[in-house]
Scaffold this motif. Structure first.
Motif, mmCIF file in Angstrom:
data_model
loop_
_atom_site.group_PDB
_atom_site.id
_atom_site.type_symbol
_atom_site.label_atom_id
_atom_site.label_comp_id
_atom_site.label_asym_id
_atom_site.label_seq_id
_atom_site.Cartn_x
_atom_site.Cartn_y
_atom_site.Cartn_z
ATOM 1 N N ILE A 98 1.600 9.153 -6.203
ATOM 2 C CA ILE A 98 2.109 10.503 -6.279
ATOM 3 C C ILE A 98 3.031 10.934 -7.321
ATOM 4 C CG2 ILE A 98 3.495 12.215 -4.664
ATOM 5 C CD1 ILE A 98 2.064 10.711 -2.357
ATOM 6 N N GLU A 99 4.153 9.886 -7.648
ATOM 7 C CA GLU A 99 5.076 10.547 -8.732
ATOM 8 C C GLU A 99 4.313 10.278 -10.192
ATOM 9 O OE1 GLU A 99 8.208 7.581 -8.542
ATOM 10 O OE2 GLU A 99 8.868 8.149 -6.405
ATOM 11 N N ALA A 100 3.320 9.544 -10.310
ATOM 12 C CA ALA A 100 2.487 9.406 -11.522
ATOM 13 C C ALA A 100 1.908 10.812 -11.633
ATOM 14 C CB ALA A 100 1.784 8.311 -11.662
ATOM 15 N N ALA A 101 1.206 11.366 -10.634
ATOM 16 C CA ALA A 101 0.552 12.528 -10.671
ATOM 17 C C ALA A 101 1.317 13.744 -10.910
ATOM 18 C CB ALA A 101 -0.225 12.847 -9.355
ATOM 19 N N LEU A 102 2.564 13.671 -10.557
ATOM 20 C CA LEU A 102 3.596 14.680 -10.995
ATOM 21 C C LEU A 102 3.958 14.582 -12.354
ATOM 22 C CD1 LEU A 102 5.884 14.341 -7.813
ATOM 23 C CD2 LEU A 102 4.240 16.101 -8.055
ATOM 24 N N ALA A 133 0.848 -1.215 -0.178
ATOM 25 C CA ALA A 133 -0.138 0.141 0.115
ATOM 26 C C ALA A 133 0.773 1.369 0.062
ATOM 27 C CB ALA A 133 -1.085 0.151 1.224
ATOM 28 N N GLU A 134 1.891 1.374 0.793
ATOM 29 C CA GLU A 134 2.905 2.525 0.687
ATOM 30 C C GLU A 134 3.486 2.828 -0.440
ATOM 31 O OE1 GLU A 134 6.804 3.863 3.012
ATOM 32 O OE2 GLU A 134 5.488 2.486 4.017
ATOM 33 N N VAL A 135 4.114 1.607 -1.193
ATOM 34 C CA VAL A 135 4.560 1.675 -2.397
ATOM 35 C C VAL A 135 3.924 2.246 -3.497
ATOM 36 C CG1 VAL A 135 5.907 0.369 -4.119
ATOM 37 C CG2 VAL A 135 6.631 0.346 -1.771
ATOM 38 N N THR A 136 2.608 1.716 -3.460
ATOM 39 C CA THR A 136 1.457 1.964 -4.513
ATOM 40 C C THR A 136 1.117 3.519 -4.138
ATOM 41 O OG1 THR A 136 0.622 -0.131 -4.564
ATOM 42 C CG2 THR A 136 -0.838 1.564 -5.380
ATOM 43 N N ALA A 137 1.047 4.011 -2.953
ATOM 44 C CA ALA A 137 0.821 5.429 -2.988
ATOM 45 C C ALA A 137 2.002 6.412 -3.397
ATOM 46 C CB ALA A 137 0.469 5.514 -1.075
ATOM 47 N N ASP A 138 3.044 5.937 -3.172
ATOM 48 C CA ASP A 138 4.259 6.628 -3.668
ATOM 49 C C ASP A 138 4.249 6.652 -5.095
ATOM 50 O OD1 ASP A 138 4.958 7.087 -0.925
ATOM 51 O OD2 ASP A 138 6.636 5.580 -1.054
ATOM 52 N N LEU A 139 4.086 5.485 -5.792
ATOM 53 C CA LEU A 139 4.043 5.711 -7.083
ATOM 54 C C LEU A 139 2.921 6.405 -7.688
ATOM 55 C CD1 LEU A 139 5.363 1.959 -8.012
ATOM 56 C CD2 LEU A 139 6.451 3.927 -8.319
#
Length: 104
Positions: free
Chosen positions: A99-103, A91-97
């Motif tokens: 956020i990066e995708a949204a950037l 879940a943590e890694v998915t959330a990080d990815l």
């Protein structure tokens, strides 16, 4: 500033050795560009993703080996009874990815 003023190129100064300048000239000529256009294109064009230049077989092998490592870690945590830890990491890694995708 007017729109035409924003689009108009102006002379700028750079420093280069004679051999560097010669290399730029040769590269520009080979690409059918001016030295200025070559520099601007090189500096303002985002680089290709690092793995894109690798042969497809190498990309496939790297993806397979990464997937194997992930699966081994998942099985190791499951065997220890730490499925909650595994789920939290995913879940943590998915959330990080996300956020990066949204950037972008």
């Amino acid at each position: 500033m007017t729109m035409s003023g924003e689009l108009r190129r102006r002379p700028r100064q750079i420093e280069a050795t004679d051999s560097e300048w010669q290399q730029l000239g040769e590269q520009a000529a080979a690409a059918g560009l001016t030295v200025s256009d070559l520099i601007m294109q090189s500096m303002l064009t985002p680089p290709d993703p690092p793995l894109q230049g690798l042969p497809p077989a190498v990309q496939w092998r790297m993806a397979r080996e990464l997937a194997l490592l992930v699966r081994i870690e998942e099985l190791r945590l499951r065997a220890r009874g730490d499925i909650t830890v595994w789920n939290a990491i995913v879940a943590e890694v998915t959330a990080d990815l996300d956020i990066e995708a949204a950037l972008g």
